[in-house]
Design a protein around this motif. Sequence first.
Motif, PDB file in Angstrom:
ATOM      1  N   PRO A 226     -14.450   8.960 -11.016  1.00 37.04           N
ATOM      2  CA  PRO A 226     -15.105  10.279 -11.056  1.00 37.04           C
ATOM      3  C   PRO A 226     -14.151  11.388 -10.632  1.00 37.04           C
ATOM      4  O   PRO A 226     -13.101  11.143 -10.030  1.00 37.04           O
ATOM      5  CB  PRO A 226     -16.251  10.113 -10.053  1.00 37.04           C
ATOM      6  CG  PRO A 226     -15.791   9.045  -9.122  1.00 37.04           C
ATOM      7  CD  PRO A 226     -14.975   8.103  -9.949  1.00 37.04           C
ATOM      8  N   ARG A 227     -14.537  12.608 -10.981  1.00 34.01           N
ATOM      9  CA  ARG A 227     -13.786  13.796 -10.575  1.00 34.01           C
ATOM     10  C   ARG A 227     -14.698  14.744  -9.810  1.00 34.01           C
ATOM     11  O   ARG A 227     -15.889  14.857 -10.105  1.00 34.01           O
ATOM     12  CB  ARG A 227     -13.238  14.546 -11.796  1.00 34.01           C
ATOM     13  CG  ARG A 227     -12.069  13.864 -12.484  1.00 34.01           C
ATOM     14  CD  ARG A 227     -11.580  14.747 -13.632  1.00 34.01           C
ATOM     15  NE  ARG A 227     -10.420  14.177 -14.309  1.00 34.01           N
ATOM     16  CZ  ARG A 227      -9.169  14.339 -13.922  1.00 34.01           C
ATOM     17  NH1 ARG A 227      -8.907  15.090 -12.855  1.00 34.01           N
ATOM     18  NH2 ARG A 227      -8.176  13.778 -14.596  1.00 34.01           N
ATOM     19  N   ASP A 228     -14.105  15.434  -8.854  1.00 32.54           N
ATOM     20  CA  ASP A 228     -14.753  16.555  -8.160  1.00 32.54           C
ATOM     21  C   ASP A 228     -16.132  16.186  -7.608  1.00 32.54           C
ATOM     22  O   ASP A 228     -17.095  16.946  -7.736  1.00 32.54           O
ATOM     23  CB  ASP A 228     -14.877  17.752  -9.111  1.00 32.54           C
ATOM     24  CG  ASP A 228     -13.527  18.195  -9.636  1.00 32.54           C
ATOM     25  OD1 ASP A 228     -12.569  18.229  -8.838  1.00 32.54           O
ATOM     26  OD2 ASP A 228     -13.425  18.475 -10.849  1.00 32.54           O
ATOM     27  N   ARG A 229     -16.239  15.030  -6.993  1.00 29.47           N
ATOM     28  CA  ARG A 229     -17.489  14.597  -6.366  1.00 29.47           C
ATOM     29  C   ARG A 229     -17.258  14.340  -4.879  1.00 29.47           C
ATOM     30  O   ARG A 229     -16.138  14.220  -4.411  1.00 29.47           O
ATOM     31  CB  ARG A 229     -18.019  13.305  -7.021  1.00 29.47           C
ATOM     32  CG  ARG A 229     -18.327  13.419  -8.505  1.00 29.47           C
ATOM     33  CD  ARG A 229     -19.510  14.364  -8.751  1.00 29.47           C
ATOM     34  NE  ARG A 229     -20.707  13.966  -8.047  1.00 29.47           N
ATOM     35  CZ  ARG A 229     -21.624  13.110  -8.537  1.00 29.47           C
ATOM     36  NH1 ARG A 229     -21.425  12.546  -9.721  1.00 29.47           N
ATOM     37  NH2 ARG A 229     -22.711  12.832  -7.847  1.00 29.47           N
ATOM     38  N   HIS A 230     -18.356  14.260  -4.160  1.00 29.43           N
ATOM     39  CA  HIS A 230     -18.294  13.821  -2.763  1.00 29.43           C
ATOM     40  C   HIS A 230     -18.772  12.374  -2.752  1.00 29.43           C
ATOM     41  O   HIS A 230     -19.953  12.091  -2.876  1.00 29.43           O
ATOM     42  CB  HIS A 230     -19.165  14.696  -1.863  1.00 29.43           C
ATOM     43  CG  HIS A 230     -18.884  14.488  -0.403  1.00 29.43           C
ATOM     44  ND1 HIS A 230     -18.982  15.497   0.533  1.00 29.43           N
ATOM     45  CD2 HIS A 230     -18.486  13.385   0.296  1.00 29.43           C
ATOM     46  CE1 HIS A 230     -18.674  15.021   1.735  1.00 29.43           C
ATOM     47  NE2 HIS A 230     -18.385  13.734   1.618  1.00 29.43           N
ATOM     48  N   ILE A 231     -17.841  11.477  -2.591  1.00 33.33           N
ATOM     49  CA  ILE A 231     -18.120  10.045  -2.702  1.00 33.33           C
ATOM     50  C   ILE A 231     -18.386   9.457  -1.324  1.00 33.33           C
ATOM     51  O   ILE A 231     -17.641   9.687  -0.369  1.00 33.33           O
ATOM     52  CB  ILE A 231     -16.937   9.311  -3.368  1.00 33.33           C
ATOM     53  CG1 ILE A 231     -16.770   9.802  -4.809  1.00 33.33           C
ATOM     54  CG2 ILE A 231     -17.125   7.807  -3.329  1.00 33.33           C
ATOM     55  CD1 ILE A 231     -15.504   9.303  -5.473  1.00 33.33           C
ATOM     56  N   LEU A 245      -8.445   8.804  -6.037  1.00 31.12           N
ATOM     57  CA  LEU A 245      -9.706   9.541  -6.021  1.00 31.12           C
ATOM     58  C   LEU A 245      -9.510  10.932  -5.412  1.00 31.12           C
ATOM     59  O   LEU A 245     -10.067  11.921  -5.909  1.00 31.12           O
ATOM     60  CB  LEU A 245     -10.762   8.771  -5.234  1.00 31.12           C
ATOM     61  CG  LEU A 245     -11.345   7.536  -5.938  1.00 31.12           C
ATOM     62  CD1 LEU A 245     -12.132   6.687  -4.954  1.00 31.12           C
ATOM     63  CD2 LEU A 245     -12.233   7.957  -7.107  1.00 31.12           C
ATOM     64  N   ARG A 246      -8.721  11.020  -4.356  1.00 28.66           N
ATOM     65  CA  ARG A 246      -8.461  12.316  -3.754  1.00 28.66           C
ATOM     66  C   ARG A 246      -7.687  13.204  -4.727  1.00 28.66           C
ATOM     67  O   ARG A 246      -7.964  14.410  -4.825  1.00 28.66           O
ATOM     68  CB  ARG A 246      -7.654  12.127  -2.451  1.00 28.66           C
ATOM     69  CG  ARG A 246      -8.427  11.487  -1.324  1.00 28.66           C
ATOM     70  CD  ARG A 246      -9.424  12.447  -0.684  1.00 28.66           C
ATOM     71  NE  ARG A 246      -8.740  13.512   0.027  1.00 28.66           N
ATOM     72  CZ  ARG A 246      -9.007  14.816  -0.099  1.00 28.66           C
ATOM     73  NH1 ARG A 246      -9.926  15.227  -0.929  1.00 28.66           N
ATOM     74  NH2 ARG A 246      -8.348  15.709   0.605  1.00 28.66           N
ATOM     75  N   ARG A 248      -7.946  13.312  -7.793  1.00 22.69           N
ATOM     76  CA  ARG A 248      -8.871  13.764  -8.847  1.00 22.69           C
ATOM     77  C   ARG A 248      -9.903  14.751  -8.309  1.00 22.69           C
ATOM     78  O   ARG A 248     -10.905  15.024  -8.962  1.00 22.69           O
ATOM     79  CB  ARG A 248      -9.565  12.559  -9.486  1.00 22.69           C
ATOM     80  CG  ARG A 248      -8.592  11.647 -10.242  1.00 22.69           C
ATOM     81  CD  ARG A 248      -9.280  10.389 -10.737  1.00 22.69           C
ATOM     82  NE  ARG A 248     -10.215  10.659 -11.819  1.00 22.69           N
ATOM     83  CZ  ARG A 248      -9.919  10.684 -13.108  1.00 22.69           C
ATOM     84  NH1 ARG A 248      -8.650  10.478 -13.492  1.00 22.69           N
ATOM     85  NH2 ARG A 248     -10.826  10.915 -14.030  1.00 22.69           N
ATOM     86  N   ASN A 250     -11.824  14.574  -5.575  1.00 22.81           N
ATOM     87  CA  ASN A 250     -12.986  14.032  -4.873  1.00 22.81           C
ATOM     88  C   ASN A 250     -12.815  14.144  -3.361  1.00 22.81           C
ATOM     89  O   ASN A 250     -11.704  14.038  -2.835  1.00 22.81           O
ATOM     90  CB  ASN A 250     -13.180  12.553  -5.219  1.00 22.81           C
ATOM     91  CG  ASN A 250     -13.523  12.348  -6.676  1.00 22.81           C
ATOM     92  OD1 ASN A 250     -14.584  12.739  -7.135  1.00 22.81           O
ATOM     93  ND2 ASN A 250     -12.592  11.729  -7.419  1.00 22.81           N
ATOM     94  N   ARG A 251     -13.927  14.361  -2.690  1.00 23.38           N
ATOM     95  CA  ARG A 251     -13.972  14.210  -1.247  1.00 23.38           C
ATOM     96  C   ARG A 251     -14.524  12.824  -0.951  1.00 23.38           C
ATOM     97  O   ARG A 251     -15.358  12.300  -1.701  1.00 23.38           O
ATOM     98  CB  ARG A 251     -14.860  15.281  -0.614  1.00 23.38           C
ATOM     99  CG  ARG A 251     -14.337  16.699  -0.805  1.00 23.38           C
ATOM    100  CD  ARG A 251     -15.283  17.707  -0.178  1.00 23.38           C
ATOM    101  NE  ARG A 251     -15.408  17.488   1.259  1.00 23.38           N
ATOM    102  CZ  ARG A 251     -16.342  18.086   2.024  1.00 23.38           C
ATOM    103  NH1 ARG A 251     -17.221  18.901   1.460  1.00 23.38           N
ATOM    104  NH2 ARG A 251     -16.389  17.857   3.315  1.00 23.38           N
TER     105      ARG A 251
END
Length: 318
Positions: A226-231, A245-246, A248, A250-251
């Motif tokens: 995923p992109r630009d999500r808070h995982i 992930l970072r 891309r 993501n938090r």
Amino acid sequence: MPLLVAAAGVAWAGAPDGAAAFRRGEGLSAGIAGTSLVLRDRAVACAGCHGVDGRGPFPASEGGQPIPPINAAALSRPTAVRPGYDAASFARALTEGVASDGRPLAAEMPRFRSEAGMAEALFLFLGQLDRDETRGLLPDRVNLSLPTGEPAHAAALAAMAAFNRGDGFWGRLPVEGSPAFLDLGEVLAGLSARIDEGRQARLAGLAADIPDALLLTEAPEPSSLPRDRHIVADARLVGPLAQTLRERGNRLTLLAPPPEAMAWARAEGLGADAAEIRMLTSGALAILAGQGRGLSRSRARLAIDRAEPADWLRRYDF
């Protein structure tokens, strides 16, 4: 020897069995003075008031009366107000409600009526209970049986080494040895079986508090990150993909063992599973230390069984 009951009398059925009477009240009944109520089985088990190890919830009380320990060491040791109990004075306390110095016991203590041999059976069992509860406890150390497989064995040894840099268990240091006070491999297996349910509950709670969070329940495919999500995830699921992930956008909010366990695992070239075993070992040792100077096997196991190992995981935000 329960203290909950103001009893008119107690009787056993069947052959005397000190262990069954103490632990489960099997064959034991107690009448309540002035009523037709009859209590049986676990309601009148000695362990119900005096504790699974006979050491009591002392100084807790029942009806304003202290509940004393009745383990063999406590009974046989003289105090400022009474001589130590032997088999004969113990039987008299049970059947006549008279202490070893001749004083009447509190009214809350049942006056037992038992078949021949029950008092002796209980007295002998209390002696065996003391030996079982303290096996592997030595003046300067506590023998533990460790898990045999790797990396579990190495993780447990590392946790013990870190723990022993302090005071240990009130001056006793845990060591790998026999006879074992506790089977740490068995303890860790139980904690590992319980941690996942608590981990999932904690992750779900974290995700619920984060707007538009993406809760990962399985490892993501490298080809579809995923992109630009808070995982929100178990750190073991993310693993080496955390940096990607970072990158891309993501938090990440991850649950993982404490930093000292993670640092040890990295230094040893091991993964998060090994770090978790070290964490669980450290948690179990801390619980044992929290039992104070009067360690006993049953009380230690009860405390460990009540622990919530998922609470030992740390939250990491990136």
